[in-house]
Design an enzyme around this catalytic site. Sequence first.
Site, PDB file in Angstrom:
ATOM      1  N   LYS A 175      11.380  -5.481  -0.593  1.00 31.52           N
ATOM      2  CA  LYS A 175      10.089  -6.158  -0.638  1.00 31.52           C
ATOM      3  C   LYS A 175       9.372  -6.068   0.709  1.00 31.52           C
ATOM      4  O   LYS A 175       8.150  -5.855   0.764  1.00 31.52           O
ATOM      5  CB  LYS A 175      10.280  -7.623  -1.039  1.00 31.52           C
ATOM      6  N   LYS A 186       3.262 -13.297   7.746  1.00 31.72           N
ATOM      7  CA  LYS A 186       4.674 -13.693   7.645  1.00 31.72           C
ATOM      8  C   LYS A 186       5.531 -12.535   7.162  1.00 31.72           C
ATOM      9  O   LYS A 186       6.583 -12.231   7.735  1.00 31.72           O
ATOM     10  CB  LYS A 186       4.797 -14.892   6.715  1.00 31.72           C
TER      11      LYS A 186
END
Length: 298
Positions: free
Chosen positions: A172, A241
């Site tokens: 991811k 993030k």
Amino acid sequence: MANEVLGFVGLGQMGSRMAARLLEAGHALVVYDPVEAAVAPLVASGARRASSPAEVADLADTVLASLPTPAVVQAVGLGPVGVLRGQRARRFVDFSTTGPRVAQQVAAAFAEQGRFSIDAPVSGGITGAEKGTLAIMISGPRDEFEALEPVLRVMGKPFFCGEKPGQAQVMKLCNNLLAATALVASSEAIAMGVKAGLDPSLMCDVINSSSGRNSATQDKFPRAVIPRTFDFGFTTALSLKDVGLCVDEAGAMGVPMVVGSAVRQMLAVTSATFGPESDFTSVARLVEGWAGVEVGGA
């Protein structure tokens, strides 16, 4: 898993849509979110309300979660009223993007109690969550994945990445780095073209028929940048993030991230300029301002 009760923790923009699909598919569902407005529509549709993640795990066989940050995942999974405190659930399936180290920590804690934590980060955004077309990256025991697969297919297409905890998280992070990089690079290229007098929609058409095509020119620019809505549905804070997790993890592995570091810096400046809750397509606004142009809007 046909007769098992599912739990869902975290009913934000992604989680609420994923949970709704599970209800529509006929699954018994227990839900928790600290925001009552997020819980109420699902309860009205037949879900059972819980007062904490631990209570979800007392009432459900498998607990699914979609949460914003690694710290929240740790609290929901392992905290004083976390899923691990519940007595019934034997699986914790985390759709969040946490990075591999948090996934490994959570998996180890569950394994100590003879239970399973499976990292299952997703890609596809709000539209994918709503339509059930998410890419779902899975790592964990293969037999647990196979048992979960019918549930996962309600929400999208699962990809088994390996049995080692955290492998799906690495997948991811790699994906999100590429998506953010494409957005930053496309913002610079299209701002340059517009300053030279080119039409941005034409530019996207040409690029998408050529070797430069990417997710930004195919989707983000036509949907959110050229119309000036900047509402693709993913915040700058979350993109920053994710890219930060990727760059940090790469550094720990000894993999250089020269471009990745520059992308993280661009997102940090975007966050400082437009606010962390701005849409991450606002990076195009940042580049436009530096270039003295405006893409679209006419």
